[in-house]
Design a protein around this motif. Structure first.
Motif, PDB file in Angstrom:
ATOM      1  N   MET A  85      26.639  54.290  32.891  1.00 15.27           N
ATOM      2  CA  MET A  85      26.584  54.827  34.249  1.00 15.27           C
ATOM      3  C   MET A  85      27.060  56.266  34.246  1.00 15.27           C
ATOM      4  O   MET A  85      28.051  56.605  33.593  1.00 15.27           O
ATOM      5  CB  MET A  85      27.467  53.976  35.173  1.00 15.27           C
ATOM      6  N   ALA A  86      26.368  57.114  34.956  1.00 16.62           N
ATOM      7  CA  ALA A  86      26.729  58.534  35.000  1.00 16.62           C
ATOM      8  C   ALA A  86      28.141  58.711  35.546  1.00 16.62           C
ATOM      9  O   ALA A  86      28.539  58.057  36.507  1.00 16.62           O
ATOM     10  CB  ALA A  86      25.729  59.303  35.857  1.00 16.62           C
ATOM     11  N   LYS A  87      28.924  59.590  34.903  1.00 22.06           N
ATOM     12  CA  LYS A  87      30.325  59.780  35.296  1.00 22.06           C
ATOM     13  C   LYS A  87      30.465  60.395  36.675  1.00 22.06           C
ATOM     14  O   LYS A  87      31.436  60.146  37.386  1.00 22.06           O
ATOM     15  CB  LYS A  87      31.028  60.667  34.256  1.00 22.06           C
ATOM     16  N   ASN A  88      29.496  61.221  37.063  1.00 26.96           N
ATOM     17  CA  ASN A  88      29.620  61.955  38.323  1.00 26.96           C
ATOM     18  C   ASN A  88      28.955  61.254  39.501  1.00 26.96           C
ATOM     19  O   ASN A  88      28.753  61.847  40.545  1.00 26.96           O
ATOM     20  CB  ASN A  88      29.032  63.365  38.166  1.00 26.96           C
ATOM     21  N   ILE A  89      28.608  59.981  39.335  1.00 23.73           N
ATOM     22  CA  ILE A  89      27.936  59.276  40.418  1.00 23.73           C
ATOM     23  C   ILE A  89      28.905  59.025  41.564  1.00 23.73           C
ATOM     24  O   ILE A  89      30.088  58.715  41.352  1.00 23.73           O
ATOM     25  CB  ILE A  89      27.334  57.946  39.910  1.00 23.73           C
ATOM     26  N   ASP A  90      28.423  59.190  42.775  1.00 24.92           N
ATOM     27  CA  ASP A  90      29.238  58.906  43.954  1.00 24.92           C
ATOM     28  C   ASP A  90      29.244  57.407  44.204  1.00 24.92           C
ATOM     29  O   ASP A  90      28.191  56.768  44.253  1.00 24.92           O
ATOM     30  CB  ASP A  90      28.670  59.632  45.178  1.00 24.92           C
ATOM     31  N   ILE A  91      30.440  56.849  44.374  1.00 23.52           N
ATOM     32  CA  ILE A  91      30.565  55.419  44.637  1.00 23.52           C
ATOM     33  C   ILE A  91      30.602  55.224  46.145  1.00 23.52           C
ATOM     34  O   ILE A  91      31.517  55.699  46.824  1.00 23.52           O
ATOM     35  CB  ILE A  91      31.833  54.842  43.989  1.00 23.52           C
ATOM     36  N   PRO A  92      29.610  54.549  46.716  1.00 23.65           N
ATOM     37  CA  PRO A  92      29.565  54.355  48.172  1.00 23.65           C
ATOM     38  C   PRO A  92      30.781  53.564  48.664  1.00 23.65           C
ATOM     39  O   PRO A  92      31.368  52.769  47.917  1.00 23.65           O
ATOM     40  CB  PRO A  92      28.268  53.553  48.378  1.00 23.65           C
ATOM     41  N   GLU A  93      31.114  53.792  49.901  1.00 20.83           N
ATOM     42  CA  GLU A  93      32.260  53.095  50.490  1.00 20.83           C
ATOM     43  C   GLU A  93      32.030  51.587  50.454  1.00 20.83           C
ATOM     44  O   GLU A  93      30.975  51.089  50.846  1.00 20.83           O
ATOM     45  CB  GLU A  93      32.447  53.554  51.938  1.00 20.83           C
ATOM     46  N   GLY A  94      33.028  50.866  49.982  1.00 20.63           N
ATOM     47  CA  GLY A  94      32.946  49.411  49.919  1.00 20.63           C
ATOM     48  C   GLY A  94      32.319  48.878  48.643  1.00 20.63           C
ATOM     49  O   GLY A  94      32.315  47.669  48.409  1.00 20.63           O
ATOM     50  N   TRP A  95      31.763  49.760  47.816  1.00 21.52           N
ATOM     51  CA  TRP A  95      31.173  49.343  46.546  1.00 21.52           C
ATOM     52  C   TRP A  95      32.214  49.463  45.441  1.00 21.52           C
ATOM     53  O   TRP A  95      33.222  50.182  45.587  1.00 21.52           O
ATOM     54  CB  TRP A  95      29.963  50.213  46.192  1.00 21.52           C
ATOM     55  N   GLU A  96      31.994  48.793  44.327  1.00 17.89           N
ATOM     56  CA  GLU A  96      32.935  48.885  43.209  1.00 17.89           C
ATOM     57  C   GLU A  96      32.188  48.880  41.889  1.00 17.89           C
ATOM     58  O   GLU A  96      31.052  48.390  41.803  1.00 17.89           O
ATOM     59  CB  GLU A  96      33.940  47.734  43.242  1.00 17.89           C
ATOM     60  N   VAL A  97      32.841  49.453  40.879  1.00 20.77           N
ATOM     61  CA  VAL A  97      32.272  49.505  39.533  1.00 20.77           C
ATOM     62  C   VAL A  97      32.848  48.359  38.714  1.00 20.77           C
ATOM     63  O   VAL A  97      34.051  48.144  38.679  1.00 20.77           O
ATOM     64  CB  VAL A  97      32.581  50.852  38.855  1.00 20.77           C
ATOM     65  N   LYS A  98      31.967  47.611  38.081  1.00 19.82           N
ATOM     66  CA  LYS A  98      32.376  46.506  37.215  1.00 19.82           C
ATOM     67  C   LYS A  98      31.645  46.619  35.881  1.00 19.82           C
ATOM     68  O   LYS A  98      30.596  47.266  35.779  1.00 19.82           O
ATOM     69  CB  LYS A  98      31.999  45.167  37.853  1.00 19.82           C
ATOM     70  N   LYS A  99      32.198  45.958  34.874  1.00 24.58           N
ATOM     71  CA  LYS A  99      31.469  45.778  33.631  1.00 24.58           C
ATOM     72  C   LYS A  99      30.647  44.499  33.752  1.00 24.58           C
ATOM     73  O   LYS A  99      31.090  43.537  34.381  1.00 24.58           O
ATOM     74  CB  LYS A  99      32.426  45.681  32.442  1.00 24.58           C
ATOM     75  N   LEU A 100      29.453  44.508  33.135  1.00 23.16           N
ATOM     76  CA  LEU A 100      28.596  43.335  33.237  1.00 23.16           C
ATOM     77  C   LEU A 100      29.309  42.085  32.740  1.00 23.16           C
ATOM     78  O   LEU A 100      29.175  41.000  33.307  1.00 23.16           O
ATOM     79  CB  LEU A 100      27.300  43.565  32.448  1.00 23.16           C
ATOM     80  N   GLY A 101      30.118  42.239  31.694  1.00 21.96           N
ATOM     81  CA  GLY A 101      30.850  41.111  31.123  1.00 21.96           C
ATOM     82  C   GLY A 101      31.920  40.554  32.043  1.00 21.96           C
ATOM     83  O   GLY A 101      32.449  39.463  31.791  1.00 21.96           O
ATOM     84  N   GLU A 102      32.250  41.299  33.116  1.00 23.12           N
ATOM     85  CA  GLU A 102      33.244  40.816  34.072  1.00 23.12           C
ATOM     86  C   GLU A 102      32.637  39.915  35.140  1.00 23.12           C
ATOM     87  O   GLU A 102      33.363  39.201  35.823  1.00 23.12           O
ATOM     88  CB  GLU A 102      33.933  42.007  34.754  1.00 23.12           C
ATOM     89  N   VAL A 103      31.325  39.948  35.279  1.00 21.53           N
ATOM     90  CA  VAL A 103      30.708  39.178  36.352  1.00 21.53           C
ATOM     91  C   VAL A 103      29.887  37.992  35.831  1.00 21.53           C
ATOM     92  O   VAL A 103      29.388  37.188  36.613  1.00 21.53           O
ATOM     93  CB  VAL A 103      29.816  40.065  37.239  1.00 21.53           C
ATOM     94  N   CYS A 104      29.731  37.897  34.502  1.00 25.23           N
ATOM     95  CA  CYS A 104      28.992  36.759  33.942  1.00 25.23           C
ATOM     96  C   CYS A 104      29.375  36.572  32.479  1.00 25.23           C
ATOM     97  O   CYS A 104      29.937  37.469  31.839  1.00 25.23           O
ATOM     98  CB  CYS A 104      27.489  36.974  34.061  1.00 25.23           C
ATOM     99  N   ASN A 105      29.092  35.407  31.956  1.00 27.64           N
ATOM    100  CA  ASN A 105      29.228  35.152  30.521  1.00 27.64           C
ATOM    101  C   ASN A 105      27.917  35.526  29.847  1.00 27.64           C
ATOM    102  O   ASN A 105      26.839  35.302  30.400  1.00 27.64           O
ATOM    103  CB  ASN A 105      29.547  33.677  30.257  1.00 27.64           C
ATOM    104  N   ILE A 106      28.007  36.098  28.650  1.00 26.91           N
ATOM    105  CA  ILE A 106      26.818  36.569  27.950  1.00 26.91           C
ATOM    106  C   ILE A 106      26.712  35.862  26.598  1.00 26.91           C
ATOM    107  O   ILE A 106      27.629  35.936  25.789  1.00 26.91           O
ATOM    108  CB  ILE A 106      26.853  38.098  27.760  1.00 26.91           C
ATOM    109  N   HIS A 107      25.617  35.161  26.400  1.00 29.10           N
ATOM    110  CA  HIS A 107      25.408  34.398  25.171  1.00 29.10           C
ATOM    111  C   HIS A 107      24.101  34.824  24.525  1.00 29.10           C
ATOM    112  O   HIS A 107      23.214  35.377  25.181  1.00 29.10           O
ATOM    113  CB  HIS A 107      25.351  32.890  25.475  1.00 29.10           C
TER     114      HIS A 107
END
Length: 393
Positions: free
Chosen positions: A1-23
């Motif tokens: 993800m681009a470092k300078n991206i604006d994060i909209p209000e109420g949104w959050e940055v996560k790693k994909l591995g934090e929201v699902c298991n990957i097999h």
């Protein structure tokens, strides 16, 4: 993800591995069976339910601890890396190591939203950076997939975004299905009209047998003055195209005096590639140059060039060519031999009427393809705006 991206209000940055298991899938080539559990690899990802590969139920139970379930996501790890497929069936599906499984996606993430998010520019750039480009074939390691960052809106907004994009997917799919139906319909028309199985109202004159040598004439005009004329090639899929587009570079000599001139409504073919359909009618250019290896010809006043163009793209011609060259030491078809091919031909006016019907079918298909392109571009724009929060819903 681009470092300078604006994060909209109420949104959050996560790693994909934090929201699902990957097999990942099995690492060894499976023992295929004639039926059982469907098995998919990268080439099947576009529509995994239509795979014709299977493994036994016993092998599936033995090798797969984590079994795909509805709303999980498959993700390719080699080839077209980062291509997702949302699982919408509860049947068992086996998969190879070249595909990862996003499994047990947390309740705060809408699976369909994640499926669209993976297709978006931000995620695709992220996965591209983490791809092992020095490997052959290119691949991404399982742990690197989990490290990819994603931008998540609140769950209600995720659902709204997914619903909006689903509408465009539905329109795209329906248009594709309509195009497929119209193309099948056109094939049926060609089969019936070009063989005389179905006659048009008002035409009852008997069709006649001809050899092509009585209907077509070779044209052998050279570019003697070395004029600057567009250099063309004939492809088996797209007909006449600019040579630079075909080869991604200029392969023609600067001296084109020996090149053949082809004009609108004339045909040309590559004698060595006639068996794969490298023959076309020049329609999208007024004039062009062709390599001396090509054969250029035109129809006489007994044969409609539009009608003949449909005939050479039908099985009536392609089947003859395969038969004609089968078992022969020849790997090409010169113009004299082309002239020996026979055709059953209606009178000129009936040819024109048949060509007009098939042309209208082509126009309808072309309009649908333009509509498909429009929907596809609209979806891309929506994804860019909705998945980054530039437009809120």
């Amino acid at each position: 993800m681009a470092k300078n991206i604006d994060i909209p209000e109420g949104w959050e940055v996560k790693k994909l591995g934090e929201v699902c298991n990957i097999h990942d899938g099995i690492h060894s080539t499976p023992k295929y069976t004639s039926s059982g559990v469907k098995f998919i690899s990268v080439e099947d990802i576009a529509d995994y339910t239509k795979t014709n590969k299977y493994i036994s139920k016993n092998d599936f139970e033995k090798f797969f601890k984590y079994k795909p379930k509805i709303n999980d996501i498959f993700l390719t790890r080699i080839g077209n890396i980062g291509t997702p497929a949302l699982i919408y069936t509860d049947e068992d599906i086996a998969y190879y190591v070249t595909i990862s499984l996003l499994h047990n996606i947390i309740k705060q993430v809408e699976s369909k939203f994640l499926y669209y998010l993976i297709q978006g520019n931000e995620f695709q750039q992220e996965i591209y950076k983490r791809t092992l480009h020095v490997a052959f074939p290119k691949k991404i390691n399982l742990n690197e997939i989990g490290e990819c960052k994603i931008l998540l809106p609140p769950i209600d907004e995720q659902k709204k975004i997914a619903d909006i994009l689903s509408l465009w997917d539905k329109a795209i799919q329906q248009t594709k299905e309509l195009i497929a139906y119209k193309e099948t319909q056109k094939k049926g028309l060609m089969q019936n009209l070009l063989t005389g199985k179905k006659r048009l109202h008002g035409f009852n004159e008997k069709w006649k047998h001809y050899h092509l040598k009585y209907l077509i004439k070779e044209v052998n005009i050279r570019n003697k003055n070395n004029e600057e004329i567009e250099i063309l090639s004939v492809s088996n899929k797209h007909g006449f195209i600019m040579q630079d587009d075909f080869f991604d570079k200029r392969v023609a000599s600067k001296n084109t005096k020996n090149y053949k001139i082809v004009k609108r409504n004339q045909f040309a073919y590559n004698p060595s590639r006639i068996n794969v359909g490298s023959i076309a009618l020049l329609e999208n250019f007024n004039i062009g140059l062709l390599s001396p290896m090509y054969i250029v010809f035109e129809c006489n006043n007994l044969l409609s060039y539009v009608y003949f163009n449909y005939w050479v793209t039908s099985h009536l011609f392609t089947g003859v060519i395969k038969t004609y060259l089968s078992g022969s030491v020849r790997d090409s078809l010169n113009f004299k031999d082309m002239g020996q091919i026979s055709i059953i031909l209606p009178p000129l006016e009936e040819q024109k009427a048949i060509a007009d019907i098939l042309s209208k079918a082509d126009e309808e298909i072309n309009l649908l393809n333009k509509q498909l392109d429009l929907y596809t571009e609209q979806k891309k724009g929506l994804m860019q705006n909705l998945l980054t929060g530039k437009i809120r819903v």
